[in-house]
Design a protein around this motif. Structure first.
Motif, PDB file in Angstrom:
ATOM      1  N   VAL A  71       0.838  -1.208   0.000  1.00  0.00           N
ATOM      2  CA  VAL A  71       0.000   0.000   0.000  1.00  0.00           C
ATOM      3  C   VAL A  71       0.868   1.251   0.000  1.00  0.00           C
ATOM      4  O   VAL A  71       0.583   2.224  -0.706  1.00  0.00           O
ATOM      5  CB  VAL A  71      -0.962  -0.002   1.197  1.00  0.00           C
ATOM      6  N   ALA A  72       1.954   1.229   0.770  1.00  0.00           N
ATOM      7  CA  ALA A  72       2.868   2.370   0.798  1.00  0.00           C
ATOM      8  C   ALA A  72       3.462   2.621  -0.581  1.00  0.00           C
ATOM      9  O   ALA A  72       3.547   3.763  -1.045  1.00  0.00           O
ATOM     10  CB  ALA A  72       3.981   2.125   1.822  1.00  0.00           C
ATOM     11  N   VAL A  73       3.869   1.554  -1.255  1.00  0.00           N
ATOM     12  CA  VAL A  73       4.429   1.664  -2.600  1.00  0.00           C
ATOM     13  C   VAL A  73       3.386   2.207  -3.569  1.00  0.00           C
ATOM     14  O   VAL A  73       3.660   3.124  -4.356  1.00  0.00           O
ATOM     15  CB  VAL A  73       4.953   0.298  -3.076  1.00  0.00           C
ATOM     16  N   LYS A  74       2.190   1.673  -3.509  1.00  0.00           N
ATOM     17  CA  LYS A  74       1.115   2.105  -4.399  1.00  0.00           C
ATOM     18  C   LYS A  74       0.799   3.590  -4.197  1.00  0.00           C
ATOM     19  O   LYS A  74       0.709   4.356  -5.165  1.00  0.00           O
ATOM     20  CB  LYS A  74      -0.140   1.273  -4.134  1.00  0.00           C
ATOM     21  N   ALA A  75       0.668   4.006  -2.944  1.00  0.00           N
ATOM     22  CA  ALA A  75       0.344   5.402  -2.641  1.00  0.00           C
ATOM     23  C   ALA A  75       1.447   6.340  -3.123  1.00  0.00           C
ATOM     24  O   ALA A  75       1.173   7.415  -3.675  1.00  0.00           O
ATOM     25  CB  ALA A  75       0.134   5.559  -1.139  1.00  0.00           C
ATOM     26  N   SER A  76       2.691   5.942  -2.924  1.00  0.00           N
ATOM     27  CA  SER A  76       3.813   6.783  -3.315  1.00  0.00           C
ATOM     28  C   SER A  76       3.931   6.916  -4.830  1.00  0.00           C
ATOM     29  O   SER A  76       4.146   8.013  -5.359  1.00  0.00           O
ATOM     30  CB  SER A  76       5.108   6.221  -2.728  1.00  0.00           C
ATOM     31  N   LEU A  77       3.785   5.821  -5.541  1.00  0.00           N
ATOM     32  CA  LEU A  77       3.902   5.860  -6.998  1.00  0.00           C
ATOM     33  C   LEU A  77       2.777   6.673  -7.628  1.00  0.00           C
ATOM     34  O   LEU A  77       3.009   7.489  -8.533  1.00  0.00           O
ATOM     35  CB  LEU A  77       3.904   4.439  -7.561  1.00  0.00           C
ATOM     36  N   GLU A  78       1.552   6.461  -7.160  1.00  0.00           N
ATOM     37  CA  GLU A  78       0.414   7.194  -7.730  1.00  0.00           C
ATOM     38  C   GLU A  78       0.540   8.693  -7.476  1.00  0.00           C
ATOM     39  O   GLU A  78       0.291   9.507  -8.374  1.00  0.00           O
ATOM     40  CB  GLU A  78      -0.890   6.666  -7.126  1.00  0.00           C
ATOM     41  N   SER A  79       0.929   9.053  -6.270  1.00  0.00           N
ATOM     42  CA  SER A  79       1.068  10.473  -5.952  1.00  0.00           C
ATOM     43  C   SER A  79       2.284  11.077  -6.656  1.00  0.00           C
ATOM     44  O   SER A  79       2.295  12.260  -7.000  1.00  0.00           O
ATOM     45  CB  SER A  79       1.167  10.671  -4.443  1.00  0.00           C
ATOM     46  N   GLY A  80       3.321  10.261  -6.875  1.00  0.00           N
ATOM     47  CA  GLY A  80       4.480  10.747  -7.616  1.00  0.00           C
ATOM     48  C   GLY A  80       4.128  11.124  -9.042  1.00  0.00           C
ATOM     49  O   GLY A  80       4.632  12.119  -9.589  1.00  0.00           O
ATOM     50  N   ASN A  81       3.243  10.360  -9.661  1.00  0.00           N
ATOM     51  CA  ASN A  81       2.773  10.701 -11.008  1.00  0.00           C
ATOM     52  C   ASN A  81       2.029  12.026 -11.003  1.00  0.00           C
ATOM     53  O   ASN A  81       2.107  12.806 -11.959  1.00  0.00           O
ATOM     54  CB  ASN A  81       1.871   9.590 -11.542  1.00  0.00           C
ATOM     55  N   MET A  82       1.311  12.286  -9.925  1.00  0.00           N
ATOM     56  CA  MET A  82       0.606  13.560  -9.791  1.00  0.00           C
ATOM     57  C   MET A  82       1.596  14.720  -9.686  1.00  0.00           C
ATOM     58  O   MET A  82       1.404  15.782 -10.304  1.00  0.00           O
ATOM     59  CB  MET A  82      -0.298  13.519  -8.563  1.00  0.00           C
ATOM     60  N   LEU A  83       2.672  14.527  -8.927  1.00  0.00           N
ATOM     61  CA  LEU A  83       3.671  15.579  -8.793  1.00  0.00           C
ATOM     62  C   LEU A  83       4.288  15.934 -10.148  1.00  0.00           C
ATOM     63  O   LEU A  83       4.533  17.111 -10.445  1.00  0.00           O
ATOM     64  CB  LEU A  83       4.768  15.136  -7.827  1.00  0.00           C
ATOM     65  N   LYS A  84       4.537  14.930 -10.960  1.00  0.00           N
ATOM     66  CA  LYS A  84       5.143  15.175 -12.275  1.00  0.00           C
ATOM     67  C   LYS A  84       4.244  16.056 -13.144  1.00  0.00           C
ATOM     68  O   LYS A  84       4.724  16.855 -13.957  1.00  0.00           O
ATOM     69  CB  LYS A  84       5.415  13.846 -12.983  1.00  0.00           C
TER      70      LYS A  84
END
Length: 250
Positions: free
Chosen positions: A6-19
């Motif tokens: 879940v931590a990995v999923k949350a981080s990757l999805e939000s990282g795409n938002m930052l980009k």
């Protein structure tokens, strides 16, 4: 899903938002402590929390940007949606997002995501540390003179009482550079550098702490005490250099 998943999923999805917000001229405002904040920080935190709550609705949340109602859960998610916002708003790609999970006061999972650099580090208690899905280990440097030291933030108010001791430690290491917290912890975990000096709040320290420890290193405050709360400054090392570093910093 497991906690680390879940931590990995949350981080990757939000990282795409930052980009999507990066180098788009987002409006910058200052928080009460004068640090910058943007819509990217806030939307990213909302995204991370939303992902976590879908799987663990009763867990506690400690985020940098918002306050959350406390629950009776033994679990607490610790979130920095955009670390190095100052880099982000200036178009510098050395920014990260941090997600960590604490259980009964002990960090058991952590993720550092650097979207622009395609660097992704994570660790779970007893599971090792990984960068881009490859297991990593800290360096085996044993002498300070041979050490490469990074300093994430050493010029803030919290570090001023230690300034002379920090200078003494840096002077005894052959190389020193500063790249920001996220990249610093990743480079230390991979063995590219040997010592990292940092300061910050729990959301700045939590993921880096478990990643370094699972990679074989050590993270304490300047007095050798562990934990992520109430620590104005921390030193992270490959473990082999920790006593030598603390001897100078104490």
């Amino acid at each position: 899903m497991e906690y680390l998943d879940v931590a990995v999923k949350a981080s990757l999805e939000s990282g795409n938002m930052l980009k999507k917000y990066f180098r788009k001229g987002v409006k910058v405002t200052n928080k009460p402590d004068k640090s910058p904040v943007t819509i990217a920080d806030k939307e990213c935190e909302r995204k991370i929390v939303s992902t976590i709550k879908k799987h663990f609705p009763d867990h506690n949340i400690l985020g940098e940007e918002f306050s959350y109602k406390e629950t009776d859960s033994e679990f607490k998610w610790i979130i920095d949606p955009l670390d190095m916002t100052s880099n982000f708003v200036r178009g510098i790609p050395f920014y990260s997002n941090f997600v960590a999970l604490e259980r009964n006061g002990k960090v058991i999972a952590g993720v550092i995501n650097m979207p622009e650099l395609d660097l992704f580090a994570y660790a779970g208690a007893g599971k090792g540390a990984f960068v881009n899905n490859k297991r990593v280990h800290v360096s085996r440097t044993k002498k300070l003179y041979d050490a490469y030291i990074l300093h994430g933030s050493t010029n803030r108010k919290a570090t001023r009482p230690y300034s002379k001791r920090i200078s003494n430690l840096i002077d005894q290491c052959h190389f020193n550079r500063g790249y920001g917290d996220g990249l610093g912890y990743i480079l230390l975990a991979k063995g590219n550098v040997d010592i990292l000096l940092d300061r910050g709040k729990p959301w700045d320290l939590a993921p880096g702490k478990i990643i370094i420890e699972e990679a074989g290193g050590k993270v304490t405050d300047f007095n050798g005490k562990e934990g992520i709360y109430g620590k104005p400054c921390v030193v992270a090392t490959n473990g082999l250099l920790h006593k030598s570093a603390l001897k100078i910093l104490k």
